[in-house]
Design an enzyme around this catalytic site. Structure first.
Site, PDB file in Angstrom:
ATOM      1  N   TYR A 172      41.734  34.122  39.757  1.00  0.00           N
ATOM      2  CA  TYR A 172      42.643  35.260  39.637  1.00  0.00           C
ATOM      3  C   TYR A 172      42.463  36.222  40.809  1.00  0.00           C
ATOM      4  O   TYR A 172      43.439  36.656  41.436  1.00  0.00           O
ATOM      5  CB  TYR A 172      42.385  35.974  38.316  1.00  0.00           C
ATOM      6  CG  TYR A 172      43.299  37.143  38.047  1.00  0.00           C
ATOM      7  CD1 TYR A 172      44.599  36.938  37.615  1.00  0.00           C
ATOM      8  CD2 TYR A 172      42.852  38.453  38.210  1.00  0.00           C
ATOM      9  CE1 TYR A 172      45.444  38.007  37.360  1.00  0.00           C
ATOM     10  CE2 TYR A 172      43.675  39.531  37.952  1.00  0.00           C
ATOM     11  CZ  TYR A 172      44.975  39.307  37.531  1.00  0.00           C
ATOM     12  OH  TYR A 172      45.802  40.365  37.282  1.00  0.00           O
ATOM     13  N   SER A 215      46.168  43.550  41.564  1.00  0.00           N
ATOM     14  CA  SER A 215      45.149  43.903  40.581  1.00  0.00           C
ATOM     15  C   SER A 215      43.940  44.511  41.282  1.00  0.00           C
ATOM     16  O   SER A 215      43.684  44.236  42.461  1.00  0.00           O
ATOM     17  CB  SER A 215      44.715  42.654  39.816  1.00  0.00           C
ATOM     18  OG  SER A 215      43.554  42.891  39.044  1.00  0.00           O
ATOM     19  N   LYS A 244      45.180  37.336  43.799  1.00  0.00           N
ATOM     20  CA  LYS A 244      45.609  38.715  44.009  1.00  0.00           C
ATOM     21  C   LYS A 244      45.197  39.239  45.385  1.00  0.00           C
ATOM     22  O   LYS A 244      45.932  40.019  46.005  1.00  0.00           O
ATOM     23  CB  LYS A 244      45.045  39.610  42.901  1.00  0.00           C
ATOM     24  CG  LYS A 244      45.616  39.305  41.519  1.00  0.00           C
ATOM     25  CD  LYS A 244      47.128  39.433  41.485  1.00  0.00           C
ATOM     26  CE  LYS A 244      47.692  39.312  40.074  1.00  0.00           C
ATOM     27  NZ  LYS A 244      49.155  39.466  40.035  1.00  0.00           N
TER      28      LYS A 244
END
Length: 243
Positions: free
Chosen positions: A149, A136, A153
């Site tokens: 998150y 991402s 990533k």
């Protein structure tokens, strides 16, 4: 440029919905036998109807042992897409142990687990292969309420580099794509209205990515056309990172 996957076997995780589903269907249309992995049986029943080339695997990637067993049963796989992932919307001061562990487990640990199984088979067969990890833009830019998150990533980005380094001598290429906002159903729900306008205006191309933008990039990286690409982290975000 024609890309074909005739005679190849591919595994796509998180293939029930969104980007993963579209990648699995595109690979099948390109001639590959595709193992679509998801933890939602209804999604698997649906995607199986898309192509006779699609086989399904019902398992939760968060379960290390069961997932490993399920992937081993697939047999030889030449192409792998680690797409399964979950989001997080907790600010840094609100992160709980459960949230942190869940996000890192699904987004990072599971990709290592699955890649180990697939890559060991590739090494044993001595025929090489290609792996693409779905990361991402959040690994490259600070975004509010994205700590768990983003950390997962960013970890996946570095795992990609390590895989490229250690698996490269076996002719196994590992690359990573880092999409920004993608207009999946969820993307449209959260970013398709007024709340998405500031981010869209900041993006030089003045639009968000469509699912096809990600799919086409992944197919290229999996194909022989990208034979010298290894360890690449490729943003798909319309130039947002240069602003």
């Amino acid at each position: 440029m024609e890309i074909t996957f005739e005679g190849k076997r591919a595994l796509v995780t998180g293939a029930g919905k969104g980007i993963g589903r579209a990648i699995a269907i595109a690979l099948a249309k390109g001639g590959a036998v595709v193992y679509a992995l998801s933890r939602t049986q209804a999604d698997l029943d649906s995607i199986k109807k898309e192509s006779s080339n699609i086989k399904t695997i019902f398992v939760d990637v968060g379960d290390w042992a069961k997932c490993r067993e399920a992937v081993e049963k697939c047999g030889p796989v030449e192409l792998l897409v680690n797409n399964a992932g979950i989001g997080s919307n907790q600010s840094f001061l609100e992160i709980t142990e459960g949230e942190w562990d869940s996000v890192l487990n699904i987004n990072l640990k599971a990709s290592v687990n699955i890649s180990q199984v697939v890559a060991k088979g590739m090494v044993a067969r001595k025929q090489g292969g290609a792996i693409v990890n779905i990361s991402s833009q959040a690994s490259m830019i600070a975004l509010p309420k994205h700590t768990s998150y983003a950390a997962s990533k960013a970890g996946l980005d570095q795992v990609t580099r390590m895989m490229a380094l250690e698996l490269g001598p076996h002719n196994i290429r590992t690359n990573c794509v880092n999409p920004g906002i993608v207009m999946t159903d969820m993307g449209r729900e959260h970013w398709g209205g007024e709340e998405g306008k500031p981010m869209k205006e900041r993006t030089p191309l003045k639009r968000f990515a469509e699912i096809s933008d990600v799919v086409n990039t992944v197919l290229y990286l999996l194909s022989d056309q990208a034979a010298m690409l290894n360890g690449v982290l490729l943003p798909i975000e319309g130039g947002l990172l240069v602003t």
